[in-house]
Design a protein around this motif. Structure first.
Motif, PDB file in Angstrom:
ATOM      1  N   ILE A  15      -4.639  92.068  27.080  1.00 52.99           N
ATOM      2  CA  ILE A  15      -4.105  92.095  25.706  1.00 52.99           C
ATOM      3  C   ILE A  15      -3.937  93.534  25.227  1.00 52.99           C
ATOM      4  O   ILE A  15      -2.882  93.924  24.701  1.00 52.99           O
ATOM      5  CB  ILE A  15      -5.031  91.311  24.755  1.00 52.99           C
ATOM      6  N   ASN A  16      -4.968  94.325  25.427  1.00 54.13           N
ATOM      7  CA  ASN A  16      -4.919  95.713  24.952  1.00 54.13           C
ATOM      8  C   ASN A  16      -3.871  96.528  25.704  1.00 54.13           C
ATOM      9  O   ASN A  16      -3.111  97.305  25.103  1.00 54.13           O
ATOM     10  CB  ASN A  16      -6.298  96.352  25.112  1.00 54.13           C
ATOM     11  N   GLU A  17      -3.796  96.361  27.032  1.00 49.95           N
ATOM     12  CA  GLU A  17      -2.847  97.125  27.841  1.00 49.95           C
ATOM     13  C   GLU A  17      -1.407  96.729  27.516  1.00 49.95           C
ATOM     14  O   GLU A  17      -0.512  97.586  27.436  1.00 49.95           O
ATOM     15  CB  GLU A  17      -3.139  96.913  29.317  1.00 49.95           C
ATOM     16  N   ALA A  18      -1.156  95.435  27.324  1.00 48.06           N
ATOM     17  CA  ALA A  18       0.199  94.991  26.980  1.00 48.06           C
ATOM     18  C   ALA A  18       0.629  95.558  25.635  1.00 48.06           C
ATOM     19  O   ALA A  18       1.786  95.993  25.458  1.00 48.06           O
ATOM     20  CB  ALA A  18       0.253  93.462  26.964  1.00 48.06           C
ATOM     21  N   CYS A  19      -0.294  95.582  24.668  1.00 47.74           N
ATOM     22  CA  CYS A  19       0.037  96.153  23.354  1.00 47.74           C
ATOM     23  C   CYS A  19       0.263  97.659  23.462  1.00 47.74           C
ATOM     24  O   CYS A  19       1.146  98.224  22.793  1.00 47.74           O
ATOM     25  CB  CYS A  19      -1.089  95.850  22.361  1.00 47.74           C
ATOM     26  N   ARG A  20      -0.536  98.317  24.290  1.00 46.19           N
ATOM     27  CA  ARG A  20      -0.351  99.765  24.472  1.00 46.19           C
ATOM     28  C   ARG A  20       1.038 100.064  25.051  1.00 46.19           C
ATOM     29  O   ARG A  20       1.743 100.971  24.585  1.00 46.19           O
ATOM     30  CB  ARG A  20      -1.427 100.308  25.420  1.00 46.19           C
ATOM     31  N   GLN A  21       1.445  99.264  26.059  1.00 46.94           N
ATOM     32  CA  GLN A  21       2.745  99.495  26.688  1.00 46.94           C
ATOM     33  C   GLN A  21       3.886  99.184  25.717  1.00 46.94           C
ATOM     34  O   GLN A  21       4.910  99.877  25.693  1.00 46.94           O
ATOM     35  CB  GLN A  21       2.866  98.640  27.939  1.00 46.94           C
ATOM     36  N   MET A  22       3.695  98.145  24.909  1.00 46.18           N
ATOM     37  CA  MET A  22       4.731  97.828  23.914  1.00 46.18           C
ATOM     38  C   MET A  22       4.906  98.966  22.917  1.00 46.18           C
ATOM     39  O   MET A  22       6.019  99.261  22.472  1.00 46.18           O
ATOM     40  CB  MET A  22       4.374  96.533  23.169  1.00 46.18           C
ATOM     41  N   LYS A  23       3.803  99.630  22.564  1.00 43.91           N
ATOM     42  CA  LYS A  23       3.877 100.779  21.660  1.00 43.91           C
ATOM     43  C   LYS A  23       4.686 101.908  22.302  1.00 43.91           C
ATOM     44  O   LYS A  23       5.524 102.555  21.633  1.00 43.91           O
ATOM     45  CB  LYS A  23       2.457 101.249  21.326  1.00 43.91           C
ATOM     46  N   VAL A  24       4.468 102.134  23.614  1.00 50.30           N
ATOM     47  CA  VAL A  24       5.235 103.161  24.323  1.00 50.30           C
ATOM     48  C   VAL A  24       6.722 102.833  24.276  1.00 50.30           C
ATOM     49  O   VAL A  24       7.567 103.693  23.990  1.00 50.30           O
ATOM     50  CB  VAL A  24       4.741 103.284  25.781  1.00 50.30           C
ATOM     51  N   TRP A  25       7.061 101.575  24.567  1.00 54.31           N
ATOM     52  CA  TRP A  25       8.476 101.175  24.560  1.00 54.31           C
ATOM     53  C   TRP A  25       9.074 101.252  23.157  1.00 54.31           C
ATOM     54  O   TRP A  25      10.239 101.630  22.982  1.00 54.31           O
ATOM     55  CB  TRP A  25       8.621  99.755  25.108  1.00 54.31           C
ATOM     56  N   SER A  26       8.271 100.879  22.159  1.00 52.84           N
ATOM     57  CA  SER A  26       8.769 100.954  20.779  1.00 52.84           C
ATOM     58  C   SER A  26       9.089 102.393  20.397  1.00 52.84           C
ATOM     59  O   SER A  26      10.101 102.670  19.735  1.00 52.84           O
ATOM     60  CB  SER A  26       7.735 100.363  19.814  1.00 52.84           C
ATOM     61  N   ASP A  27       8.229 103.318  20.795  1.00 53.10           N
ATOM     62  CA  ASP A  27       8.466 104.731  20.504  1.00 53.10           C
ATOM     63  C   ASP A  27       9.715 105.242  21.219  1.00 53.10           C
ATOM     64  O   ASP A  27      10.331 106.223  20.776  1.00 53.10           O
ATOM     65  CB  ASP A  27       7.244 105.564  20.921  1.00 53.10           C
ATOM     66  N   GLN A  28      10.094 104.571  22.328  1.00 53.74           N
ATOM     67  CA  GLN A  28      11.293 104.956  23.068  1.00 53.74           C
ATOM     68  C   GLN A  28      12.545 104.272  22.526  1.00 53.74           C
ATOM     69  O   GLN A  28      13.635 104.449  23.063  1.00 53.74           O
ATOM     70  CB  GLN A  28      11.122 104.613  24.555  1.00 53.74           C
ATOM     71  N   GLY A  29      12.352 103.457  21.493  1.00 56.53           N
ATOM     72  CA  GLY A  29      13.491 102.795  20.876  1.00 56.53           C
ATOM     73  C   GLY A  29      13.680 101.354  21.302  1.00 56.53           C
ATOM     74  O   GLY A  29      14.592 100.674  20.811  1.00 56.53           O
ATOM     75  N   HIS A  30      12.841 100.846  22.189  1.00 52.68           N
ATOM     76  CA  HIS A  30      12.963  99.452  22.632  1.00 52.68           C
ATOM     77  C   HIS A  30      12.053  98.573  21.767  1.00 52.68           C
ATOM     78  O   HIS A  30      11.008  98.100  22.207  1.00 52.68           O
ATOM     79  CB  HIS A  30      12.573  99.328  24.109  1.00 52.68           C
ATOM     80  N   ASN A  31      12.417  98.371  20.548  1.00 54.40           N
ATOM     81  CA  ASN A  31      11.570  97.602  19.632  1.00 54.40           C
ATOM     82  C   ASN A  31      12.159  96.245  19.276  1.00 54.40           C
ATOM     83  O   ASN A  31      11.790  95.643  18.280  1.00 54.40           O
ATOM     84  CB  ASN A  31      11.309  98.405  18.355  1.00 54.40           C
ATOM     85  N   ASP A  32      13.106  95.776  20.079  1.00 56.75           N
ATOM     86  CA  ASP A  32      13.710  94.468  19.814  1.00 56.75           C
ATOM     87  C   ASP A  32      13.194  93.402  20.779  1.00 56.75           C
ATOM     88  O   ASP A  32      13.797  92.345  20.923  1.00 56.75           O
ATOM     89  CB  ASP A  32      15.232  94.560  19.912  1.00 56.75           C
ATOM     90  N   CYS A  33      12.091  93.697  21.441  1.00 54.32           N
ATOM     91  CA  CYS A  33      11.505  92.745  22.393  1.00 54.32           C
ATOM     92  C   CYS A  33      10.074  92.396  21.988  1.00 54.32           C
ATOM     93  O   CYS A  33       9.435  93.115  21.206  1.00 54.32           O
ATOM     94  CB  CYS A  33      11.494  93.335  23.810  1.00 54.32           C
ATOM     95  N   SER A  34       9.601  91.306  22.546  1.00 51.87           N
ATOM     96  CA  SER A  34       8.192  90.918  22.387  1.00 51.87           C
ATOM     97  C   SER A  34       7.567  90.801  23.774  1.00 51.87           C
ATOM     98  O   SER A  34       8.267  90.610  24.764  1.00 51.87           O
ATOM     99  CB  SER A  34       8.072  89.585  21.646  1.00 51.87           C
ATOM    100  N   VAL A  35       6.240  90.919  23.836  1.00 53.83           N
ATOM    101  CA  VAL A  35       5.539  90.797  25.110  1.00 53.83           C
ATOM    102  C   VAL A  35       4.625  89.582  25.038  1.00 53.83           C
ATOM    103  O   VAL A  35       3.921  89.366  24.044  1.00 53.83           O
ATOM    104  CB  VAL A  35       4.736  92.074  25.446  1.00 53.83           C
TER     105      VAL A  35
END
Length: 701
Positions: free
Chosen positions: A501-521
Motif C-alpha cells: 500500500i505504501n509503495e504503490a502510493c509513493r510511486q503514484m506520487k512520483v507519477w503525479s509529480d511527472q504529470g501523470h495524475n489521471d490514473c489510479s492504482v
C-alpha cells in the motif's frame, strides 16, 4: 420434703445455652464429617469438648437456678466427672455421625448410649451437692427423664447426620433443629430435677467446702458463651477457608484444563500432545517399541467455512473430533493443533496398524456431515511418521508427519502417506523460504510491477494494478503464487500488504509529480489484512504522507475475502470508503456471489474473473455469464473491469457486452514502474501506425 424453686433468669439462660450447644453440636458434626485424617481427629476432639461443655453448662446453669431453703454447693471432683461424662458422650455422638452411613440399629444403639451418658452426667452432677440424707427420686419421673434423654439423643444423632453438609439452606434448617434439640435437652434436665425430692432435715455438705454459687452462674455462662463463640468462629473460618480452597482448586483445575485442551473440541491441544509424545518416547525407549503419529488435515474445510460461516465450521470441527474419538482406542491420544489440523498418537503400534487406522480415519471423515440440517462433504489427508525410524524427538516426529501429510495433499488428497526422508528436502525448502521472506522487506527485495488498465476497447490508459514480485538472492525472481501462501501461513502477509500500500502510493506520487495524475492504482487486499485493526490507519497514513487524493487509490478484494467475516468486513470497508478510496470486487463470480451482501458493500467497481474470459466466445455459456455479471454490476452502479484479456476477439466481444475497462496481456503485461509510461507510449504509437488495430501488442515480449 423441702420446698424448691427456680431462678427464672438462670432458667432462661439454661435454655439459651442448650440451643447454642445444640447448634454447636450440629456444626461440629459437619466439620468432622467433611474432613479426614488428622484434621478430622482434631475436629472430633475439639468438637467433643465444645459440645460436651455446652451440654454440661446447660445442666449446671439449670442446677444453679435450683433453689432450696438451705445453703447449696457442689463438690469439685464430682462436678468435673460430670463434665467428663458429657464430653465422652459428645465424642460418641460425633464419631457416629461422621460415618458414611447411619443405619437404624447404629442410630438406636448410639442414641441410647448417648442418652444414658447425658442422664449419667445429670445425676452425677446432682450427687455433687453431697446431700445428707441422700436425694430421693420419684421412680417413674426418674425413668421418664432417662427415656427423654435417650429419645432426645436419638433425634439429635439423626438430625446431626442429616444436616452435616454445609449450605445456605442447611444453615437455616440447622437453626430450627437446634431449637428442637435444645428444648429436648432442657426438658430432660428439668424432668430429672422434678424427680428429685429433699427431706426436711437435709443439708448440703458441699455448701462450705464446694463451689460458691454466687459467682459461679455468671462464670459458667460467660465461659459457655465464649466456648460456643470460639468453636463457631473457628468452624466458620474453616468452612470459608475450605470453600476458598475448593474454589481455588476448581479454578486451578479449570485453568489447567483450558491450558491443555482445545477450547472448541475439548481435545488435547499442542501442549498436552507434546507431553504425551515425550512420555510415549520414554516408554518406547524402555521397551524397544514403536508408535505412530498421524497428522491429519481436512480437505475443503476452508471452502465450507467461507460458504457456510464460522459457526457451521465450528460445529463441523466438533463433529470431526467426535468421529476421531470413536475410531481411536482408549490408549490413543486425539489432539487438535488448531484450524483443521488434528493429530492421532497411536501407542504402541506398528506401521501396518497405523495404515489401517489412517484408512479408517479417511473413510470416516468422507461420510457426510449434517450441520444445521445441511449435508456437508469433506475429505482428509493424513501423514504418518513412525517412531523411531522417522524421528526420535517430538519435534522431528511432528515435522515429518506434517511433511507426509503435505505430500498426501499434493497427490490428490483424500489419502495417506508414510514419511520418506526425501520429503525433508521440501520441508526444509519451505522453512527456508519463510525465513528469507521475513528479511525481504528490510533487504529491499520486494518490488512492484504495474499492469495497465485501458478504457474499452483500446484506451486510453485509465488505471494500473500493483502486483508484487520478489527478487530473492537465494531463490531468484518469484511471482506471488510462489511466496504469498507462505506469507499467509506465517502472518507476514500483514507487513507485506502494508508495504505494498505504501509503495504503490509513493510511486503514484512520483507519477503525479511527472504529470501523470489521471490514473489510479489498484492494490489487492488479503483476508488477513481486511480483518486487521490497523488497515484503515495504514491506508489513511499512506495517502497523507504521499499527498495523494483518495480517488487515486483502489483497493481490490475478492468475494471470499469480503465474506470471510461479513460483518467485520462490511464495517472496515465502510470506513475505507469514508476515506474516499475506491473499492473493487475482484474475481467476481468465483466466490459467494451473494447479492444480499454485494448490495451492502461500498464497492464501485466489479472485476470479472479471468476464468470467464479465457473461453469467452460469441454464443457460448461464458458469454451469457459475463453478460449477466455486467448487467448486475450496471444495475448496482458499478464500473465493470474484465481481466485476462488475451485476444482481440475477447477485446471486441467484451466491449460489445458493455465492459468499461479491459486488462490483460493483449493490452499490456506487468512491468516495473520506471518503464511503464515509456512502454505505453510506444504501444500507442505502434497502434496508430497499424491503422488503429483493435488489439495492443504485449508491452514485454
Amino acid at each position: 420434703m423441702l420446698e424448691s424453686s427456680h431462678n427464672q433468669v438462670l432458667v432462661a439462660f439454661s435454655i439459651i445455652v442448650a440451643i447454642l450447644a445444640s447448634y454447636t453440636a450440629l456444626n461440629m458434626a459437619s466439620r468432622v464429617s467433611s474432613t479426614s485424617g488428622k484434621t478430622a481427629m482434631w475436629w472430633l476432639i475439639g468438637g467433643s469438648f465444645a459440645m460436651g461443655f455446652g451440654i454440661w453448662s446447660m445442666h449446671f446453669i439449670g442446677m444453679l437456678a435450683f433453689n432450696l431453703p438451705i445453703a447449696l454447693g457442689y463438690d469439685v471432683p464430682l462436678t468435673l466427672i460430670s463434665l467428663l461424662i458429657a464430653i465422652v458422650s459428645s465424642a460418641l455422638a460425633l464419631y457416629l455421625v461422621c460415618k458414611d452411613t447411619l443405619p437404624t440399629g447404629r442410630l438406636v444403639s448410639g442414641g441410647t448410649l448417648m442418652g444414658l451418658g447425658i442422664a449419667c452426667m445429670h445425676y452425677t452432677g446432682m450427687e455433687a451437692m453431697l446431700m445428707t440424707p441422700r436425694i430421693i427420686y420419684v421412680p417413674w419421673i426418674f425413668v421418664l427423664s432417662i427415656v427423654i434423654a435417650i429419645v432426645a439423643s436419638i433425634a439429635a444423632l439423626w438430625l446431626a447426620f442429616r444436616l452435616r453438609q454445609d449450605s445456605k439452606r442447611t444453615t437455616f434448617t440447622r437453626m430450627g433443629a437446634s431449637l428442637v434439640m435444645g428444648c429436648a435437652i432442657v426438658g430432660m434436665h428439668y424432668t430429672g430435677m422434678a424427680a428429685s425430692k429433699f427431706p426436711l432435715n437435709s443439708f448440703c455438705s458441699a455448701a462450705n467446702s464446694g463451689i460458691d454459687t454466687k459467682w459461679l452462674a455468671i462464670l459458667v455462662i460467660i465461659v459457655s458463651l465464649a466456648v460456643f463463640a470460639i468453636a463457631l468462629i473457628i468452624s466458620m473460618l474453616d468452612v470459608r477457608t475450605e470453600r476458598l480452597s475448593n474454589s481455588l482448586d476448581e479454578a486451578t483445575n479449570e485453568l489447567i484444563e483450558l491450558a491443555l485442551h482445545d477450547n472448541l473440541t475439548r481435545l488435547p491441544n499442542r501442549i498436552l500432545l507434546g507431553d504425551r509424545l515425550e512420555q510415549a518416547i520414554h516408554r518406547a525407549e524402555r521397551s524397544n517399541g514403536e508408535f505412530g503419529v498421524l497428522f491429519m488435515d481436512l480437505d475443503g474445510f476452508k471452502a465450507i467455512n467461507d460458504m457456510n460461516g464460522h459457526h457451521a465450521g465450528d460445529l463441523l470441527l466438533k463433529e470431526v473430533a467426535q468421529r476421531l474419538l470413536k475410531i481411536s482406542r482408549e490408549e490413543d491420544t486425539v489432539a487438535r493443533l488448531g484450524g483443521d489440523e488434528f493429530v492421532l498418537l497411536m501407542e504402541p503400534d506398528s506401521p501396518e496398524n497405523s495404515a489401517l487406522l489412517a484408512q479408517r480415519l479417511i473413510d470416516t471423515i468422507a461420510q457426510p456431515f449434517h450441520i444445521s440440517d445441511t449435508p456437508l462433504h469433506i475429505s482428509a489427508s493424513v501423514g504418518i511418521a513412525i517412531y523411531p525410524q522417522d524421528g526420535k524427538t517430538e519435534h522431528e516426529l511432528m515435522v515429518n508427519a506434517d511433511a507426509a501429510m503435505y505430500h498426501a495433499k499434493q497427490q490428490g488428497r483424500n489419502g495417506y502417506r508414510f514419511f520418506e526422508h526425501a520429503m525433508n528436502a521440501d520441508v526444509q525448502l519451505q522453512m527456508q523460504l519463510q525465513q528469507d521472506l521475513r528479511q525481504a522487506i528490510d533487504n529491499n527485495e520486494l518490488v512492484l510491477h504495474y499492469q495497465p488498465k485501458f478504457k474499452a476497447p483500446n484506451g486510453p490508459m485509465i488505471g494500473l494494478e500493483a502486483l508484487i514480485r520478489w527478487q530473492s538472492p537465494e531463490h531468484g525472481f518469484m511471482t506471488p503464487d510462489r511466496f504469498l501462501p507462505q506469507a499467509e501461513s506465517s502472518g507476514l502477509i500483514v507487513p507485506i500488504g502494508n508495504w505494498v500500500i505504501n509503495e504503490a502510493c509513493r510511486q503514484m506520487k512520483v507519477w503525479s509529480d511527472q504529470g501523470h495524475n489521471d490514473c489510479s492504482v489498484a492494490v489487492n487486499l488479503s483476508a488477513v489484512q481486511l480483518q486487521h485493526i490497523s488497515l484503515v490507519e495504514v491506508v489513511d497514513t499512506a495517502l497523507e504522507v504521499h499527498e495523494l487524493t483518495p480517488t487515486q487509490l483502489v483497493l481490490e478484494i475478492t468475494e471470499s475475502t469480503a465474506m470471510h467475516d461479513a460483518e467485520t468486513s462490511l464495517k472496515v470497508l465502510n470506513n475505507l470508503s469514508a476515506l474516499g478510496v475506491s473499492i473493487s470486487i475482484d474475481d467476481f463470480g468465483t466466490g459467494y456471489s451473494s447479492l444480499l451482501y454485494l448490495k451492502q458493500l461500498p464497492a464501485n467497481e466489479l472485476k470479472i474473473d479471468r476464468g470467464f474470459i479465457t473461453e469467452l466466445a460469441q454464443g457460448n455459456d461464458d458469454e451469457a455469464i459475463v453478460q449477466a455479471i455486467i448487467a448486475l454490476g450496471k444495475t448496482l452502479g458499478m464500473r465493470i473491469v474484465a481481466e485476462g484479456v488475451e485476444t482481440s476477439e475477447q477485446q471486441s466481444l467484451l466491449t460489445q457486452l458493455g465492459c468499461d475497462t479491459l486488462q490483460g496481456y493483449l493490452l499490456g503485461k506487468p512491468v516495473p514502474a520506471e518503464v511503464l509510461f515509456t512502454s505505453v507510449k510506444a504501444e500507442l504509437g505502434e497502434e496508430l501506425a497499424a491503422e488503429k488495430a483493435v488489439a495492443l501488442t504485449p508491452i514485454i515480449p
